[in-house]
Design an enzyme around this catalytic site. Sequence first.
Site, short mmCIF file in Angstrom:
data_model
loop_
_atom_site.label_atom_id
_atom_site.label_comp_id
_atom_site.label_asym_id
_atom_site.label_seq_id
_atom_site.Cartn_x
_atom_site.Cartn_y
_atom_site.Cartn_z
N VAL A 157 -2.40 4.31 -1.12
CA VAL A 157 -1.09 4.67 -1.66
C VAL A 157 -0.03 3.87 -0.93
CG1 VAL A 157 -0.84 6.65 -0.09
CG2 VAL A 157 0.46 6.59 -2.20
N SER A 158 1.00 3.42 -1.65
CA SER A 158 2.11 2.68 -1.10
C SER A 158 1.61 1.36 -0.51
CB SER A 158 2.85 3.54 -0.07
OG SER A 158 4.06 2.96 0.32
N ASN A 159 1.87 1.09 0.77
CA ASN A 159 1.33 -0.14 1.36
C ASN A 159 -0.19 -0.15 1.35
OD1 ASN A 159 3.86 -1.15 1.85
ND2 ASN A 159 3.80 -0.89 4.07
#
Length: 583
Positions: free
Chosen positions: A243-245
């Site tokens: 998730v995200s980075n």
Amino acid sequence: MAIEAGIDLRTYRDGNDLLTAGLGADGLRSAAPPAFANADAPTAEELRRRAIWANWRGIADLAPGGGYGELYGSLAPVPGREYQALVRLPGRKQPHRVLVQVPDNFDLQARCVVVTASSGSRGIYGAIALAGAWGLPRGCAVAYTDKGAGTGYVDTADGRGIGLDGRVAAPGEPVELSVPAAPAGDGVAPIAVKHAHSGDNPEADWGRHVAQASDFALQVLSLAHPDAGPWTPGNTRIVAVGVSNGGGAVLRAAELPDTGIDAVVAVSPNILRTGSGRALYDYSTEAALWMPCALNAAAYDGVLLARPNGGKSPAGTARCASLKSMGWVQADEPAAQAEAAREHLLSTGWTDEAIAAGVLSVNFDLWRAVNATYASAYARAGVDAMPCGFSFAVAGPDGQPRAPTAAERAAWWSDASGIPPGNGIALRGGVEAGADPTLPGNQCLRALWEDAASVVRAGIAATQAGAPREGLPVIVVHGTDDGLIPEAFSGAAYAHGFASEGATLRYWRVRNAQHFDAFLGLPVLGARYLPMLPYGYRALDAAWKHVAEGAPLPADTEFATTPRGFADGAVPPLTPAHLGNLP
């Protein structure tokens, strides 16, 4: 694979476990962190328990009524073993931390590994709420990497780093970030942060970090279950998720050959597709300058966090005046200036939904903190040579730098997010006296993007993503209201671009969802937005059924969700109807 200090093995049963560190649902939901018996010298187990508590709370919405553990997810204890090491990519200055959790219920028939990378710049447990919570209850081993970031902060007064067990290491012991001591004379020595000061531009290697974590998992399984060997990508299914980075990291791994990864799920990914989209540093330095003013536009009158005491933001009004003085907006009246700033952002690809959610990053001064950290990483700058004169230092109540206490330093590894400010560490530099103090630093950081020949631009160029390898199934999930990593610049640009070129790629678009599930416990946000994690879990279900059972991949989907709103002054509990047509 070069292992720095051997493999640390620990077993967690009988009141402790892999998923919640023995805290269970009640302990994770507690606003008070697990206590240290001696704050100046916590044990390795105390640090682990607190790191797991902090990372759960930093990623998931665990608030009552938020649906976790009822509509999606599990906090049931999972006993098992944990293997941890520091490993190094060839040619890199610093190691990354890898960890593999092998549950006691590991399914020797299914032979499943979930490999993941931490979200944001978090430490090694930074993906436990997604990868761990999905994989461990299903009998999968879960492999984590901090992808070259993490919370191994170093006080350069003595240069002592964080060891494998999370404690401040003794001189000569292997550490996750090694920087030389740099006493500051009569001043205070700066704090070194792994993402900013590793000297490796870790983002360029995110995919390789994930691939190395996957290799480490197979090595660990050969130790944990030697009689079931050999352990190879050919006989062990490997699903990558982040998730995200962390989502960007698993997509970078998707483009690599010979990783053995069978499917990829990326949620709210920070990813820069070659030839389309926008780099995080580009739109975040733009947002840092324009968004405080734009949020005072009439279009956002309903965004409660942008309206302290019901009025316009004074900081936003000051920024509007600065934009006027620089000639960036022409209007004389504050309301017209705010509308001009809004129109500028819309013209560069932002949406009203993303700008409205961006108020979180504005209010927390997150744009400036992210940009200072990333600029330093891209430039491979040392702790005393960050771009634009920024630095990190412990600050006292008066805002002045001072040396950290033993207790503060001991808790960095467990408590920090990987990007200061936080945990007593302040971002210093780039400010001046006046109504708009952060303007100079934000202007300087933006100039590093606008200079096409800058070392920062060269570092960003090294992070561009290529296409997933042929035939690899990929599911990308992104929220329409993401104000930190807008879908148009990142997930959508990647998914639509490579799908049009023939990649086996599906895109799930979630209405009324932003970036930070962990903030949904705040009623003003829980009423407006839906969590992203339920869609990440469902995408993992679909990916697993595809690789394990031959089920077809789901179609591209736009989820028509319904915000919870307020009922009798409170946010009602989350129900399946709020989540829309979630499979």
